[in-house]
Enzyme design. Structure first.
Site, short mmCIF file in Angstrom:
data_model
loop_
_atom_site.label_atom_id
_atom_site.label_comp_id
_atom_site.label_asym_id
_atom_site.label_seq_id
_atom_site.Cartn_x
_atom_site.Cartn_y
_atom_site.Cartn_z
CG HIS A 168 16.05 -10.23 13.53
ND1 HIS A 168 16.19 -9.08 12.78
CD2 HIS A 168 17.30 -10.68 13.76
CE1 HIS A 168 17.48 -8.86 12.57
NE2 HIS A 168 18.18 -9.81 13.15
CE LYS A 187 27.55 -5.50 13.98
NZ LYS A 187 26.60 -6.60 14.06
NE ARG A 205 22.08 -14.76 9.72
CZ ARG A 205 22.41 -13.49 9.77
NH1 ARG A 205 21.84 -12.64 8.97
NH2 ARG A 205 23.32 -13.06 10.62
CB SER A 221 19.48 -5.96 9.47
OG SER A 221 18.73 -6.63 10.46
P1 ADP Z 1 24.21 -8.91 15.38
O1 ADP Z 1 24.82 -7.61 15.05
O2 ADP Z 1 24.38 -9.32 16.82
O3 ADP Z 1 24.51 -10.05 14.43
P2 ADP Z 1 21.58 -8.93 14.21
O4 ADP Z 1 20.47 -8.00 14.51
O5 ADP Z 1 22.13 -8.89 12.83
O6 ADP Z 1 22.66 -8.59 15.29
O7 ADP Z 1 21.18 -10.42 14.55
C1 ADP Z 1 20.75 -10.78 15.84
C2 ADP Z 1 20.67 -12.29 15.93
O8 ADP Z 1 19.68 -12.79 15.04
C3 ADP Z 1 21.95 -13.03 15.56
O9 ADP Z 1 22.06 -14.17 16.37
C4 ADP Z 1 21.72 -13.43 14.14
O10 ADP Z 1 22.48 -14.57 13.79
C5 ADP Z 1 20.24 -13.74 14.17
N1 ADP Z 1 19.65 -13.61 12.85
C6 ADP Z 1 19.79 -12.59 11.98
N2 ADP Z 1 19.13 -12.83 10.83
C7 ADP Z 1 18.56 -14.06 10.97
C8 ADP Z 1 17.76 -14.89 10.11
N3 ADP Z 1 17.47 -14.52 8.86
N4 ADP Z 1 17.34 -16.10 10.60
C9 ADP Z 1 17.68 -16.49 11.84
N5 ADP Z 1 18.44 -15.75 12.69
C10 ADP Z 1 18.88 -14.56 12.26
#
Ligand code: ADP
Length: 162
Positions: free
Chosen positions: A17, A41, A92, A130
């Site tokens: 992130h 969620k 990803r 996460s």
């Molecule tokens: P969501 O529930 O919307 O997927 P996340 O907090 O898991 O929320 O992710 C938010 C954004 O960050 C999404 O676009 C996700 O693809 C991106 N993201 C999550 N992990 C990574 C990572 N390791 N590298 C790049 N982008 C990421």
């Protein structure tokens, strides 16, 4: 002024992130981090904790052109409300693509004037999520290098109590 919204759960904020945030803040004048309060969620970390993790990590990077808000309605409504023209997402694996295609098609239909910009995950962050962080830390595994250093101890301690 080019403004974007980076939506997500950030439960917790990982170095994946952080990488996307840094790149988005270089690309846009202002980036809103939109903390999803989606009923489907249920986040482990409270809103205040998630905000604290993001602020601490961004301060360490000396990046200041961002704001954090939470929202629980339609993303495009939030984007319009803050006067932004873009949505930022990270990509990803193939599974992300499939989901993002779907969401993007719907968002384009709802708001044709809002576009989404995707940042490809760095190779070393391709398998970082996460959920993985929560899983590993809740069994006492090390999360060093997976979350920003400044938040590592707090996140690890909180998750061990899970
Ligand atoms: P969501 O529930 O919307 O997927 P996340 O907090 O898991 O929320 O992710 C938010 C954004 O960050 C999404 O676009 C996700 O693809 C991106 N993201 C999550 N992990 C990574 C990572 N390791 N590298 C790049 N982008 C990421």
């Amino acid at each position: 002024m080019r403004t974007a919204v980076y939506p997500g759960s950030f439960d917790p904020f990982t170095i994946g992130h952080l990488d996307v945030m840094k790149r988005a803040c270089e690309t846009f004048d202002l980036v809103y981090v939109a903390l999803l309060n989606n009923s489907a969620k249920r986040p482990f970390f409270s809103k205040d904790e998630r905000v604290g993790f993001i602020d601490a990590a961004m301060a360490k990077e000396n990046v200041t052109n961002y704001k954090i808000s939470s929202f629980d309605g339609l993303l495009v409504d939030f984007v319009k409300q803050v006067g932004a023209g873009f949505i930022v997402r990270g990509l990803r694996a193939v599974t992300d693509f499939e989901y993002e295609f779907q969401i993007n098609a719907m968002n384009r239909k709802l708001a044709p004037d809002i576009d989404t910009v995707y940042f490809m995950a760095e190779p070393e962050n391709l398998f970082l999520s996460s959920s993985i962080v929560k899983e590993v830390a809740s069994y006492g595994g090390s999360i060093r290098g997976l979350v920003p250093d400044i938040n590592e101890k707090t996140i690890a301690e909180r998750l061990l109590q899970r």
